[in-house]
Design a protein around this motif. Structure first.
Motif, PDB file in Angstrom:
ATOM      1  N   THR A 224       0.832  -1.210   0.000  1.00 19.10           N
ATOM      2  CA  THR A 224       0.000   0.000   0.000  1.00 19.10           C
ATOM      3  C   THR A 224       0.861   1.252   0.000  1.00 19.10           C
ATOM      4  O   THR A 224       0.575   2.221  -0.711  1.00 19.10           O
TER       5      THR A 224
ATOM      6  N   THR B  31       2.476   1.604  -3.488  1.00 18.67           N
ATOM      7  CA  THR B  31       1.507   1.986  -4.516  1.00 18.67           C
ATOM      8  C   THR B  31       0.988   3.410  -4.305  1.00 18.67           C
ATOM      9  O   THR B  31       0.680   4.109  -5.280  1.00 18.67           O
ATOM     10  N   LEU B  32       0.900   3.858  -3.050  1.00 12.85           N
ATOM     11  CA  LEU B  32       0.480   5.235  -2.792  1.00 12.85           C
ATOM     12  C   LEU B  32       1.501   6.214  -3.358  1.00 12.85           C
ATOM     13  O   LEU B  32       1.131   7.176  -4.056  1.00 12.85           O
TER      14      LEU B  32
ATOM     15  N   GLY C 133       1.356   5.951  -7.179  1.00 12.37           N
ATOM     16  CA  GLY C 133       0.152   6.563  -7.723  1.00 12.37           C
ATOM     17  C   GLY C 133       0.190   8.071  -7.668  1.00 12.37           C
ATOM     18  O   GLY C 133      -0.214   8.751  -8.622  1.00 12.37           O
TER      19      GLY C 133
ATOM     20  N   TRP D  17      -1.400   0.339  -8.069  1.00  9.25           N
ATOM     21  CA  TRP D  17      -1.178   1.784  -8.084  1.00  9.25           C
ATOM     22  C   TRP D  17      -2.101   2.505  -9.060  1.00  9.25           C
ATOM     23  O   TRP D  17      -2.286   3.729  -8.972  1.00  9.25           O
TER      24      TRP D  17
ATOM     25  N   LEU E 229      -5.090   4.677  -7.724  1.00  9.14           N
ATOM     26  CA  LEU E 229      -4.595   5.846  -7.007  1.00  9.14           C
ATOM     27  C   LEU E 229      -4.072   6.898  -7.982  1.00  9.14           C
ATOM     28  O   LEU E 229      -4.277   8.106  -7.770  1.00  9.14           O
TER      29      LEU E 229
ATOM     30  N   THR F 205      -4.640   9.525  -0.038  1.00  9.45           N
ATOM     31  CA  THR F 205      -4.157   8.685   1.064  1.00  9.45           C
ATOM     32  C   THR F 205      -5.312   7.934   1.715  1.00  9.45           C
ATOM     33  O   THR F 205      -5.185   6.743   2.050  1.00  9.45           O
TER      34      THR F 205
ATOM     35  N   HIS G 217      -7.986   7.091   0.166  1.00  6.53           N
ATOM     36  CA  HIS G 217      -8.311   6.077  -0.834  1.00  6.53           C
ATOM     37  C   HIS G 217      -7.376   4.878  -0.695  1.00  6.53           C
ATOM     38  O   HIS G 217      -7.814   3.720  -0.759  1.00  6.53           O
ATOM     39  N   ALA G 218      -6.078   5.152  -0.504  1.00  9.43           N
ATOM     40  CA  ALA G 218      -5.119   4.051  -0.355  1.00  9.43           C
ATOM     41  C   ALA G 218      -5.429   3.210   0.872  1.00  9.43           C
ATOM     42  O   ALA G 218      -5.335   1.972   0.833  1.00  9.43           O
TER      43      ALA G 218
ATOM     44  N   ARG H 224      -8.202   0.907   0.294  1.00 10.64           N
ATOM     45  CA  ARG H 224      -7.817  -0.231  -0.536  1.00 10.64           C
ATOM     46  C   ARG H 224      -6.850  -1.176   0.157  1.00 10.64           C
ATOM     47  O   ARG H 224      -6.446  -2.180  -0.432  1.00 10.64           O
TER      48      ARG H 224
END
Length: 596
Positions: free
Chosen positions: A395, A398-399, A402, A451, A454, A498, A500-501, A504
């Motif tokens: 996470t 990918t944050l 993204g 990713w 995001l 963030t 949103h991350a 997920r």
């Protein structure tokens, strides 16, 4: 026009590179395509040199991967995708039929997702229309549980309870509309929960905008204000909605496996496992084209909804400083999760007791035992260390990825549209072919695709924020592009992305679980959560605790992620820079554009 042509060529190049990579998949994995095809055709037949040579001659494998790829691409101009290496039938009709099945399932699942999102946002819409929002959003606990439920577990429970035990709906096969309802529920409920939470995150800012306050003061009906608030917030979600369209169509592999649905995701997976390259290439190309169409429709709808405001820089920012979040909820959920882990860690997750097979929960085994008599609490606790740490690491990566690529939409847009067309299962197979199988393969596969939502969310919010009135005013005062990026754009974009991350985070854990469920992730006797669900799923009816325990911990992780995300708030916007703060030499306004 030139920019559109460059973007189109960029998208076509990425799609071509993807298809070419798939075309050389067997050679990348250093496997013999003839041997794989023989196993898929007839597992009992001996792979003698003569038999393998005959298969190579039939398929033309002596030509090499690039010659085969060239022949396949040449046939596309005439609508010919070749013939299946396994069945010998034409590929194009089979792929189109599978695509039709997936599109129908996707349409019904989107209806379920839309209804779920509407229920999640209903309280915010009702209170916001009357300007009575007090900072509390719609029920995060229920949406967290829905978002954290594994699709394959939901599908199994629905098939067993609703389909078999109650007999209300058919649970196996694909013969008409009735057969779409249960799989659509399994796909649409988690997707709707995520979309509902994202929309619920934007609505308070829309209701606080001047137009909404003025409309309420003039006595306009609350429904009218709520409808316009939805219209205001939808452009920020349309890119992610397009990603869900593609994900539901191509990524529903586990659900299609459980319900025996001949969809495109399952067809592509089976072709990948059997190295049936013509079917695999045609299925992947169909997914890429579907992703391009979904992205184009999302872009068109954004232009229709708020296009003039984006062009003229006349949008108010939809992001307002949020009220303080309820801090006791994440502490309660986190404390409960830590308690489960702390109680289970001293227990042995590998100890076998055949006399206690599938034992119900008791004082000795609070979560019961599995089919081998192993303590489920111990396996859940030990699996949490690997699952949670790996999901958190993915996470975080990918944050950052993204956010970085979302700030460059012209570069990342085509990549997002292409990568999002790939089911994580297919990516796992590609990663396995390139780097080999191992413990890092599932993580690399999930990180390679996680990713994209995001980045799409970042680009959509950035596009709206750059058209905000306050940014136009700040730019007019002479602020440079780095000042705008650091003090205006990033503070507006980073907090919602963030959140949103974090929303997920359970989805990342579920993606790892799905790979384990399909046999592409952790292997026994590992206590990884996905593997626990896969091992105990056949006993769900006889010993439901063996499945419900890891599922409940996943749901608890989802509730923790949702409530923790609510605590990430944007600070109050700083005032625009004074004239004395502006450097003497400033670039022209047309040079202040930060991104493409």
């Amino acid at each position: 026009m030139r920019l559109q042509a460059v973007t189109l060529l960029w998208r076509a190049g990425i799609a071509a590179a993807l298809v070419c990579a798939i075309g050389v998949l067997p050679w990348l994995s250093h496997t013999d395509p003839a041997l794989t095809v023989l196993k898929a055709r007839s597992a009992d037949r001996d792979p003698t040199p003569e038999v393998l040579a005959d298969i190579r001659a039939q398929l033309g494998l002596e030509k090499g991967p690039f010659r085969l790829l060239g022949d396949w691409l040449g046939g596309l101009w005439h609508g010919d995708s070749g013939r299946s290496w396994i069945s010998g039938s034409e590929v194009t009709p089979a792929v189109l039929q599978a695509l039709g099945v997936s599109l129908l399932l996707m349409a019904v699942a989107l209806v379920v997702a839309a209804g779920t999102a509407a229920l999640i946002c209903s309280r915010t819409l009702r209170l916001g229309a009357g300007q009575r929002l007090d900072g509390r959003r719609a029920g995060g606990g229920g949406s967290a549980v829905l978002a954290a439920l594994p699709e394959f577990l939901t599908a199994s429970v629905l098939a067993t309870v609703v389909g078999v035990q109650l007999g209300w709906l058919p649970a196996l096969g694909w013969y008409g509309f009735q057969w779409t309802i249960l799989p659509a529920l399994a796909l649409g409920l988690p997707a709707g929960a995520v979309l509902g939470r994202l929309l619920d995150d934007l609505l308070p800012g829309a209701f606080a905008e001047p137009w909404a306050l003025a409309a309420t003061a003039r006595g306009l009906p609350g429904r009218t204000v709520a409808r316009q608030a939805l219209r205001r917030c939808l452009p920020g979600l349309l890119p992610n909605t397009g990603l869900f369209v593609v994900g539901i169509t191509g990524g529903a592999v586990t659900v299609e496996q459980i319900y025996d649905i001949p969809g495109l995701g399952r067809t592509t997976l089976q072709a990948a496992l059997a190295q049936d390259l013509p079917v695999l290439q045609a299925g992947t190309l169909a997914l890429v084209l579907l992703a391009a169409v979904a992205a184009a429709l999302a872009h068109l709808l954004t232009r229709l909804l708020i296009g003039p405001a984006l062009r003229d820089g006349a949008l108010p920012s939809p992001h307002r400083p949020a009220p303080p979040a309820r801090r006791f909820l994440p502490l309660a959920y986190g404390g409960l999760l830590l308690a489960v882990i702390a109680v289970g860690l001293p227990r042995d997750p590998l100890a076998l007791d055949t006399a206690e097979r599938l034992a119900a929960p008791s004082g000795a085994h609070p979560f019961g035992t599995d089919a081998l008599g192993r303590d489920v609490l111990a396996r859940v606790a030990h699996g949490a260390l690997d699952t949670l740490l790996l999901a958190l690491a993915i996470t975080a990566v990918t944050l950052l990825t993204g956010l970085a690529l979302g700030l460059l939409p012209r570069l990342s847009g085509p990549v997002v549209d292409t990568v999002t067309a790939l089911p994580p299962v297919l990516v796992a197979l590609l990663v396995t072919a390139i780097v080999g199988s191992g413990g890092t393969t599932p993580a690399l596969a999930v990180a390679a695709v996680a990713w994209t939502p995001l980045a799409a969310h970042t680009s959509a919010l950035l596009r709206q924020e750059r058209a905000a009135l306050h940014l136009t005013a700040t730019r007019a005062l002479g602020a440079g592009r780095w000042y705008l990026l650091r003090h205006e754009l990033l503070p507006a974009v980073v907090p919602p992305v963030t959140r949103h991350a974090l929303l997920r985070l359970p989805g990342v854990a579920l993606a790892l679980a799905s790979l384990a469920f399909l046999g592409l992730g952790a292997q026994p006797p590992s206590p990884e959560w996905g593997l626990l669900l896969a091992e105990n799923q056949p006993y769900a009816e006889r010993a439901p605790w063996a499945v419900l325990a890891p599922a409940a911990v996943l749901a608890l992780l989802g509730a923790l992620a949702v409530t923790a995300a609510g605590g990430i708030r944007r600070h109050k916007r700083t005032a625009a820079p004074e004239a004395t703060d502006v450097p003497e030499k400033q670039p022209e306004p047309r040079e202040l554009v930060t991104t493409g």
